[in-house]
Design a protein around this motif. Structure first.
Motif, mmCIF file in Angstrom:
data_model
loop_
_atom_site.group_PDB
_atom_site.id
_atom_site.type_symbol
_atom_site.label_atom_id
_atom_site.label_comp_id
_atom_site.label_asym_id
_atom_site.label_seq_id
_atom_site.Cartn_x
_atom_site.Cartn_y
_atom_site.Cartn_z
ATOM 1 N N THR A 45 0.849 -1.194 0.000
ATOM 2 C CA THR A 45 0.000 0.000 0.000
ATOM 3 C C THR A 45 0.882 1.241 0.000
ATOM 4 N N PHE A 46 0.632 2.122 -0.952
ATOM 5 C CA PHE A 46 1.365 3.379 -1.028
ATOM 6 C C PHE A 46 0.382 4.526 -1.016
ATOM 7 N N VAL A 47 0.670 5.526 -0.207
ATOM 8 C CA VAL A 47 -0.140 6.735 -0.145
ATOM 9 C C VAL A 47 0.731 7.883 -0.644
ATOM 10 N N ILE A 48 0.251 8.566 -1.674
ATOM 11 C CA ILE A 48 0.982 9.714 -2.213
ATOM 12 C C ILE A 48 0.243 10.973 -1.783
ATOM 13 N N ASP A 49 0.905 11.768 -0.936
ATOM 14 C CA ASP A 49 0.310 13.004 -0.429
ATOM 15 C C ASP A 49 0.604 14.133 -1.412
ATOM 16 N N ILE A 65 0.669 7.070 -13.023
ATOM 17 C CA ILE A 65 0.157 5.828 -13.610
ATOM 18 C C ILE A 65 1.221 4.731 -13.565
ATOM 19 N N THR A 66 2.481 5.093 -13.803
ATOM 20 C CA THR A 66 3.578 4.124 -13.710
ATOM 21 C C THR A 66 3.668 3.553 -12.301
ATOM 22 N N ILE A 67 3.579 4.432 -11.305
ATOM 23 C CA ILE A 67 3.641 3.998 -9.901
ATOM 24 C C ILE A 67 2.463 3.070 -9.593
ATOM 25 N N LEU A 68 1.272 3.459 -10.028
ATOM 26 C CA LEU A 68 0.076 2.637 -9.799
ATOM 27 C C LEU A 68 0.238 1.260 -10.457
ATOM 28 N N THR A 69 0.712 1.235 -11.693
ATOM 29 C CA THR A 69 0.897 -0.023 -12.418
ATOM 30 C C THR A 69 1.877 -0.931 -11.691
ATOM 31 N N LYS A 70 3.002 -0.371 -11.241
ATOM 32 C CA LYS A 70 4.000 -1.163 -10.512
ATOM 33 C C LYS A 70 3.386 -1.791 -9.261
ATOM 34 N N MET A 71 2.614 -1.003 -8.522
ATOM 35 C CA MET A 71 2.003 -1.515 -7.294
ATOM 36 C C MET A 71 0.939 -2.576 -7.605
ATOM 37 N N GLY A 75 -0.010 -6.851 -6.707
ATOM 38 C CA GLY A 75 -1.196 -6.984 -5.862
ATOM 39 C C GLY A 75 -1.365 -5.858 -4.871
ATOM 40 N N GLY A 76 -0.689 -4.738 -5.116
ATOM 41 C CA GLY A 76 -0.765 -3.597 -4.212
ATOM 42 C C GLY A 76 -1.718 -2.528 -4.702
ATOM 43 N N GLU A 77 -1.754 -1.419 -3.972
ATOM 44 C CA GLU A 77 -2.643 -0.308 -4.313
ATOM 45 C C GLU A 77 -1.975 1.016 -3.974
ATOM 46 N N VAL A 78 -2.350 2.048 -4.730
ATOM 47 C CA VAL A 78 -1.858 3.405 -4.500
ATOM 48 C C VAL A 78 -3.062 4.294 -4.221
ATOM 49 N N TYR A 79 -2.945 5.106 -3.175
ATOM 50 C CA TYR A 79 -3.983 6.067 -2.821
ATOM 51 C C TYR A 79 -3.392 7.467 -2.893
ATOM 52 N N LEU A 80 -4.214 8.423 -3.288
ATOM 53 C CA LEU A 80 -3.786 9.819 -3.323
ATOM 54 C C LEU A 80 -4.485 10.561 -2.191
ATOM 55 N N THR A 81 -3.770 11.496 -1.567
ATOM 56 C CA THR A 81 -4.381 12.294 -0.508
ATOM 57 C C THR A 81 -4.124 13.779 -0.734
ATOM 58 N N SER A 82 -5.044 14.581 -0.251
ATOM 59 C CA SER A 82 -4.914 16.037 -0.140
ATOM 60 C C SER A 82 -4.632 16.779 -1.445
ATOM 61 N N PRO A 83 -5.284 16.407 -2.562
ATOM 62 C CA PRO A 83 -5.016 17.196 -3.773
ATOM 63 C C PRO A 83 -5.610 18.601 -3.650
ATOM 64 N N SER A 84 -4.918 19.589 -4.213
ATOM 65 C CA SER A 84 -5.452 20.955 -4.246
ATOM 66 C C SER A 84 -6.656 20.977 -5.188
ATOM 67 N N GLN A 85 -7.398 22.068 -5.199
ATOM 68 C CA GLN A 85 -8.543 22.183 -6.112
ATOM 69 C C GLN A 85 -8.083 22.025 -7.563
ATOM 70 N N HIS A 86 -6.946 22.645 -7.894
ATOM 71 C CA HIS A 86 -6.402 22.559 -9.253
ATOM 72 C C HIS A 86 -6.088 21.109 -9.619
ATOM 73 N N VAL A 87 -5.444 20.395 -8.709
ATOM 74 C CA VAL A 87 -5.080 18.995 -8.966
ATOM 75 C C VAL A 87 -6.334 18.126 -9.007
ATOM 76 N N LYS A 88 -7.320 18.401 -8.150
ATOM 77 C CA LYS A 88 -8.592 17.655 -8.182
ATOM 78 C C LYS A 88 -9.248 17.776 -9.554
ATOM 79 N N LYS A 89 -9.281 19.008 -10.085
ATOM 80 C CA LYS A 89 -9.873 19.234 -11.409
ATOM 81 C C LYS A 89 -9.146 18.419 -12.463
ATOM 82 N N LEU A 90 -7.822 18.403 -12.370
ATOM 83 C CA LEU A 90 -7.010 17.644 -13.326
ATOM 84 C C LEU A 90 -7.327 16.153 -13.235
ATOM 85 N N LEU A 91 -7.486 15.626 -12.027
ATOM 86 C CA LEU A 91 -7.816 14.213 -11.849
ATOM 87 C C LEU A 91 -9.181 13.893 -12.460
#
Length: 115
Positions: A45-49, A65-71, A75-91
């Motif tokens: 499990t990886f959390v990217i703040d 996406i590369t990080i997510l694919t590797k995990m 059998g692992g997972e990547v979670y994102l935390t605390s994106p700014s409004q700008h980054v949220k829009k991009l996601l």
């Protein structure tokens, strides 16, 4: 703004705290190496703040996406935390909000996952 990062881990996950602009510059391969090393140590499990990320370029998206694919390949997972409004829009625009689970904060992740 140059990208810097720090890592930590606890019983729930490995954490990657990124500061600056995620543009896939020379720091990109270092981040992938951090993930690869953690996988070798058994990380699942990886959390990217993203709280201190101002901007993400298309290369930065590719890096996530590369990080997510590797995990997921181990059998692992990547979670994102605390994106700014700008980054949220991009996601949302890139539909990555459908691929990544996004939490409001690291504390939010911890409280949700420790239930």
């Amino acid at each position: 703004m140059k990208l810097t990062y720090r890592t930590s881990k606890d019983d729930l996950a490995n954490y990657l705290f990124i500061q600056g602009d995620l543009i896939g510059d020379e720091t990109g391969p270092q981040l992938v190496e951090v993930i690869s090393d953690a996988i070798l140590e058994g990380a699942k499990t990886f959390v990217i703040d993203l709280s201190e990320v101002r901007y993400i370029s298309s290369s930065g998206i590719g890096l996530l996406i590369t990080i997510l694919t590797k995990m997921r390949n181990v059998g692992g997972e990547v979670y994102l935390t605390s994106p700014s409004q700008h980054v949220k829009k991009l996601l949302i625009i890139t539909k990555l909000n459908n691929i990544f689970t996004v939490f409001d904060s690291v504390d939010d992740f911890k409280s949700q996952m420790s239930k």
